[in-house]
Design a protein around this motif. Structure first.
Motif, PDB file in Angstrom:
ATOM      1  N   VAL A  22      -7.818  -3.605  -5.409  1.00 34.29           N
ATOM      2  CA  VAL A  22      -8.369  -2.253  -5.513  1.00 34.29           C
ATOM      3  C   VAL A  22      -9.888  -2.323  -5.572  1.00 34.29           C
ATOM      4  CG1 VAL A  22      -6.312  -1.410  -6.682  1.00 34.29           C
ATOM      5  CG2 VAL A  22      -8.260  -2.186  -8.049  1.00 34.29           C
ATOM      6  N   ASP A  50      -6.667   3.389  -7.725  1.00 33.80           N
ATOM      7  CA  ASP A  50      -7.446   3.159  -6.510  1.00 33.80           C
ATOM      8  C   ASP A  50      -8.791   2.488  -6.804  1.00 33.80           C
ATOM      9  OD1 ASP A  50      -5.819   4.636  -4.432  1.00 33.80           O
ATOM     10  OD2 ASP A  50      -6.133   6.242  -5.883  1.00 33.80           O
ATOM     11  N   ARG A  96       0.832  -1.194   0.000  1.00 31.49           N
ATOM     12  CA  ARG A  96       0.000   0.000   0.000  1.00 31.49           C
ATOM     13  C   ARG A  96       0.874   1.254   0.000  1.00 31.49           C
ATOM     14  NH1 ARG A  96      -5.399   0.044   1.299  1.00 31.49           N
ATOM     15  NH2 ARG A  96      -6.299  -1.873   2.108  1.00 31.49           N
TER      16      ARG A  96
END
Length: 423
Positions: free
Chosen positions: A141, A119, A22
């Motif tokens: 995602v 994202d 991340r």
């Protein structure tokens, strides 16, 4: 943004376990636009249509709000619009329904997601959605979908194929009609479902924005008489659009002082176009009803018309031509199928008639044309107000960006910490 109290309990809204490292969590997104996500929109192609137009509009809006917009498709003329807006387009064979190609697209999309630190993956059509869904799962995602139509679901195979559009962490319906269709036919928790109607560009479709010269050019090009009412049926020439129903209705109306223009592409259904020509001749409507082909300036077409007729024989997911005509202040007659009845208030902004019934359509045409000018003007003003209140491009884009922010904010909170809108 509407309250979503139960969202934290829904598995799909919890942060996914990432298979890649991340990035450091950003600050809580500012609703004015900072902290906007990287969004990859996926669709088959960028040739033409409401799906494609909505994709381009949302990409532009996201970039203008400070986010990063990427679009993947098999390409098309509308790619130029993205590039002019500074939006990255990636060409992939996403139009293909070949299982091997779809599987290969998974790997390509995974690489794209990782490279650009995406994202949210936003899928807008079924075949590419399957590839996007798997790629989103593998990379951890968020995956969302937009349900644009009431897909056929007669067989189990068809329903299974369609089901990917209901697998989003959030699922967007383009109308209340589509929202009901999703709930009735697919397993979607209501807390994951959002209704975001398509939007009309009111800068383009507004009576004050169409100059007299544009209308005059059309009148001259199509040799339109200026001393009689003009009725327009907009949309591609296809049986499901109900062109033959309008011809039958005109024969029942029996007026000779009408000009009827069927504005739309005939290339996909040449046999049906020839059938319409024969039907026009049979009813001796040759001088009144014409197939004039497509037009690039539909705002001028609506401006020239006194009445818009959309006699569709199948449920429309939204009803773009209906909304555009209303934005131009024109009375509309539509059928009682799908989403258009959400747009048209019967007797207030137009008329809703039973689909496939020439008699009902003829009655609505005669009734509308018999109204005095001031009542038609009032009807048009109500139509404009209705579109401006809910169905603009800005409303659509703002609601979609708010949904992106909703996902981004929710993904920042672990261990019971919640943003205010989830309280």
């Amino acid at each position: 943004m509407r309250p979503t109290r139960q969202l934290p309990q829904q598995k799909s809204m919890k942060p996914r376990r990432m298979r890649r490292r991340r990035r450091p969590a950003p600050e809580i997104p500012d609703p004015t636009g900072s902290g906007r996500p990287v969004v990859l929109q996926i669709l088959p192609s960028l040739v033409s249509g409401g799906v494609e137009r909505g994709t381009v509009e949302v990409a532009r809006a996201l970039r203008a709000a400070g986010g990063t917009a990427i679009v993947a498709s098999s390409g098309g003329p509308m790619v130029k619009q993205l590039r002019r807006a500074g939006v990255k387009h990636v060409t992939l064979p996403l139009k293909s329904k070949n299982p091997l190609t779809m599987w290969a697209n998974v790997k390509k999309l995974m690489a794209l997601i990782t490279k650009h630190q995406v994202d949210i993956v936003h899928a807008r059509s079924r075949a590419p959605a399957w590839s996007a869904y798997r790629a989103a799962q593998e990379t951890g995602v968020h995956f969302i979908t937009t349900f644009h139509a009431a897909y056929g679901h007669a067989s189990g195979v068809k329903r299974a194929y369609n089901s990917v559009m209901a697998k989003g962490d959030l699922v967007i319906a383009v109308s209340d009609f589509i929202s009901r269709h999703i709930v009735n036919h697919y397993e979607v928790n209501p807390h994951r479902l959002r209704t975001i109607p398509r939007g009309v560009d009111i800068n383009q479709f507004h009576p004050d924005r169409v100059g007299a010269k544009r209308v005059k050019n059309l009148v001259q090009d199509w040799a339109v008489p200026t001393d009689m009412p003009v009725i327009v049926l907009p949309g591609r020439v296809s049986r499901i659009k109900g062109h033959h129903i309008l011809i039958e209705a005109l024969a029942l109306v029996g007026r000779e002082d009408l000009t009827v223009l069927m504005v739309g592409d005939t290339s996909d259904k040449p046999k049906y176009a020839k059938e319409l020509e024969k039907l026009i001749e049979r009813h001796q409507l040759n001088w009144r009803v014409r197939l004039v082909g497509p037009c690039d300036d539909m705002a001028a077409v609506y401006s020239m018309a006194d009445l818009i007729v959309c006699p569709s024989l199948v449920p429309e997911g939204f009803g773009r031509t209906v909304a555009e005509a209303m934005a131009m202040g024109r009375p509309v007659i539509t059928t009682d199928l799908g989403a258009p009845p959400e747009l048209v208030a019967h007797g207030e902004t137009g008329w809703v008639v039973p689909a496939g019934e020439p008699e009902a359509l003829a009655d609505a045409i005669a009734r509308t044309l018999a109204l005095p000018p001031h009542l038609l003007t009032e009807m048009g003003q109500r139509a404009i107000s209705h579109i401006h209140d809910r169905y603009t491009r800005e409303h659509m884009c703002n609601a979609t960006l708010a949904l992106y922010d909703e996902l981004l904010v929710a993904s920042l909170y672990d261990d019971g910490i919640q943003p205010a809108f989830l309280d």
